[in-house]
Design a protein around this motif. Structure first.
Motif, short mmCIF file in Angstrom:
data_model
loop_
_atom_site.label_atom_id
_atom_site.label_comp_id
_atom_site.label_asym_id
_atom_site.label_seq_id
_atom_site.Cartn_x
_atom_site.Cartn_y
_atom_site.Cartn_z
N GLY A 144 6.35 6.67 0.56
CA GLY A 144 6.86 5.34 0.24
C GLY A 144 5.80 4.27 0.09
N ARG A 145 6.20 3.05 0.36
CA ARG A 145 5.38 1.85 0.21
C ARG A 145 5.50 0.99 1.45
NH1 ARG A 145 4.16 0.52 -5.33
NH2 ARG A 145 2.83 2.33 -5.64
N GLU A 146 4.45 0.28 1.78
CA GLU A 146 4.51 -0.69 2.87
C GLU A 146 4.03 -2.03 2.34
OE1 GLU A 146 1.79 0.16 6.08
OE2 GLU A 146 2.69 -1.33 7.40
N LYS A 147 4.76 -3.09 2.70
CA LYS A 147 4.28 -4.45 2.41
C LYS A 147 3.67 -4.97 3.69
CE LYS A 147 7.68 -5.67 -1.05
NZ LYS A 147 8.80 -6.51 -1.44
N LEU A 148 2.50 -5.57 3.61
CA LEU A 148 1.87 -6.08 4.81
C LEU A 148 1.03 -7.30 4.51
CD1 LEU A 148 -0.92 -3.55 5.88
CD2 LEU A 148 0.17 -3.51 3.68
N ARG A 167 0.83 -1.19 0.00
CA ARG A 167 0.00 0.00 0.00
C ARG A 167 0.87 1.25 0.00
NH1 ARG A 167 -1.65 2.90 4.67
NH2 ARG A 167 -0.28 2.46 6.42
N ASP A 168 0.31 2.34 -0.48
CA ASP A 168 1.01 3.62 -0.46
C ASP A 168 1.03 4.13 0.98
OD1 ASP A 168 1.57 3.74 -3.11
OD2 ASP A 168 -0.06 5.10 -3.65
N ILE A 169 2.17 4.64 1.39
CA ILE A 169 2.24 5.35 2.66
C ILE A 169 2.88 6.70 2.36
CG2 ILE A 169 2.31 3.34 4.18
CD1 ILE A 169 5.36 3.61 4.22
N ASP A 170 2.88 7.61 3.32
CA ASP A 170 3.44 8.92 3.04
C ASP A 170 4.93 8.77 2.75
OD1 ASP A 170 1.06 10.72 3.66
OD2 ASP A 170 1.12 9.35 5.35
#
Lengths: 245, 322
Positions: free
Chosen positions: A160-164, A155-158
């Protein structure tokens, strides 16, 4: 896999926005309505997931009968069946309550929404729905794969990107990049005519907020043109006149 | 009675949007004779927590621990709602960042609170509780009356001024009432782009369109952005053709931005693109077509070929920035 996709009916992106009734109502005259583009991505991804591992895709829309064209289009793209909650979608809270009321006993493994509707831009339905159903919600998902009852996502985060990862059931909201929207083919369009579209009446719902009026942005004062052969003047104007650099 | 502000942090540091939210909460508190309480979740040092007092937080509640080191929407929302209940908060202010958007609706549903998101005004309480928000991706505004006793306001970043309002740093530790069962989603990896200004936070944005003819010419955009400390962006056709990543696409179906300065190079200014950028304070359009719709929305315009015009601008910017 049982997937529910929330589909909202929105004015086409080229719409020139105007209002009626003393600026209290959106002027729908001559406006072409479409499936919210982010919902279309959610729907396409839902179909890709069920095509790979079996399952069904149901769409749900909160709206009056004038949304049926968009719902039929969702069926033509490939949803198995559709539900319409017969009510004007007055706020995100109201919409989420209606969807939660329908979904709570249906055993959906995954609920997908668009990241926001392009008309009211709230981006709240996924989170509200997750909380109302007591399940996690993951926003602005650019990737989602499901295996053995667990969804792996990006998902998009402020900044950058996060994998979860998250075990199902879960609500996720679709961001651009999730997939390419699918265009209905002739067979899909024919099939859509006979696919089930169930209309249910709304639960009472809370009036937590109301839109009381609209306004349009003030027109710009007019452009100051700089001759192309003196383009360097732009920097001086931005520095000394507009004071933005 | 209190106004509660969610003080979002990234890697132990508060962003400008967090200080904007605390300033906003503090201003609303002043008008309503309430106190302004900030809640920080994640491992933020006391010296950093004290910064929230500079913007008017009367009380700073800090929830720390390994479990909350990474953002987990369902857990963070529960902690915020628990603090709101304990503090008797009637308004909860959350910045409308990606993380903020993930928690604000969950907080609202937990508290049966009405929510307005994308808020761009202070509340007007002359009749009801009205706030203004941007709708139709910036093509219009809507005034929303929030009817519930407890209200959630998700405010738009880069909209409200920072207000310095020094208070003594009153930091209180709390656990937020969380248990293991509240952490369902698991973070696998966080990838932050370093050395680049995130588009949504940038005060200056330099953006390119099809007029640049190909990705190999993006040096013109990147050079100017580098000199001005700006982020880079692009139009939809450019990201559709994969000249630039989707994350740079601004417009109605991309990112909506409102920087102080938006410079559009070789972008015609279709209505969908303008929707995403029209709230920018100053807009510059550079296009060789004098009929390009962007000139109607711009403050400054240059009718000319980007390949002739941009080197001149880059040279002048270099001189200014020394």
């Amino acid at each position: 896999m049982k997937i529910l996709v929330c589909v909202s009916n929105v004015p086409d992106t080229t719409t020139k926005v105007t209002f009626t009734d003393n600026n209290t109502k959106f002027n729908t005259a001559g406006v072409q309505f479409i499936i919210n583009p982010y919902d279309e991505l959610a729907l396409t991804r839902a179909l890709e997931i069920t095509e790979k591992q079996g399952g069904t895709v149901t769409t749900i829309t909160v709206g009056l009968a004038d949304t049926d064209a968009s719902i039929r289009k969702a069926l033509a793209i490939g949803a198995n069946d559709a539900v319409r909650v017969n009510a004007e979608p007055t706020s995100a809270y109201f919409v989420a309550e209606q969807i939660a009321a329908y979904a709570k006993d249906q055993g959906f493994d995954l609920i997908l929404t668009g990241r926001e509707s392009i008309d009211y831009n709230g981006g709240q339905v996924a989170g509200l729905l997750g909380e109302m159903l007591g399940i996690p919600s993951v926003n602005v998902v650019t990737k989602i794969d499901v295996e053995n009852g667990v969804a792996t996502m990006e998902r998009d985060i402020d900044g950058g990107r996060e994998k979860l990862s998250c075990k199902l059931p879960l609500v996720a909201s679709a961001q651009k990049e999730l997939t390419e929207p699918r265009i209905p083919n002739m067979r899909g369009i024919m099939a859509a005519r006979t696919k089930p579209l169930t209309v249910v009446e709304p639960t009472s719902g809370d009036v937590t907020s109301l839109t009381v009026g609209f306004d349009l942005p003030a027109a710009k004062g007019g452009v100051k043109l700089i001759p192309a052969d003196q383009a360097e003047q732009l920097i001086d104007l931005l520095h000394n006149e507009a004071k933005v650099i | 009675m209190s106004i509660l502000v969610f003080a979002e942090s990234i890697d132990g540091v508060f962003k400008k949007s967090t200080f904007e939210a605390v300033s906003y909460g503090s201003e609303v508190a002043k008008k309503t004779s309430a106190t302004c309480v900030a809640v920080s979740i994640g491992n933020v040092d006391d010296s950093k927590l004290a910064e929230l007092a500079n913007y008017g937080a009367d009380k700073i509640i800090s929830i720390k621990g390994d479990k909350v080191a990474n953002f987990v929407a369902e857990a963070y929302a529960k902690a915020i709602a628990n603090v709101a209940t304990a503090e008797g908060s009637t308004i909860i202010v959350i910045s409308n960042t990606y993380s903020g958007k993930s928690v604000s609706p969950r907080v609202a549903a937990k508290l049966n609170a009405g929510i307005a998101s994308g808020v761009i005004s202070y509340p007007d309480t002359t009749a009801g509780f009205n706030v203004r928000r941007a709708v139709f991706s910036g093509k219009a505004f809507a005034d929303v009356d929030v009817k519930t006793a407890v209200k959630v306001l998700a405010i738009t970043p880069n909209t409200f001024d920072l207000v310095t309002n020094n208070k003594p740093a009153n930091v209180v530790a709390a656990d937020g009432g969380l248990s293991d069962a509240d952490f369902v989603t698991q973070t696998i990896e966080v990838l932050r782009v370093t050395g680049k200004i995130p588009l949504t936070e940038a005060e200056i944005v330099v953006s390119g369109g099809r007029g640049l003819k190909g990705p190999e010419n993006w040096g013109l955009i990147e050079d100017l952005a580098g000199i001005l400390g700006a982020a880079t962006a692009c139009s939809k056709p450019v990201s559709d053709m994969d000249w630039r990543p989707h994350s740079e696409h601004v417009g109605q179906t991309g990112i909506t931005i409102k920087p102080n300065l938006y410079i559009a190079v070789g972008i015609s200014g279709a209505i969908q693109h303008l929707a995403g950028v029209s709230s920018s304070k100053v807009i510059v359009a550079i296009n060789k077509d004098p009929e390009a719709p962007f000139f109607k929305a711009a403050d400054y315009g240059i009718v000319g070929d980007a390949f002739d015009v941009m080197p001149k601008i880059i040279e002048a910017a270099k001189k200014l920035k020394g």
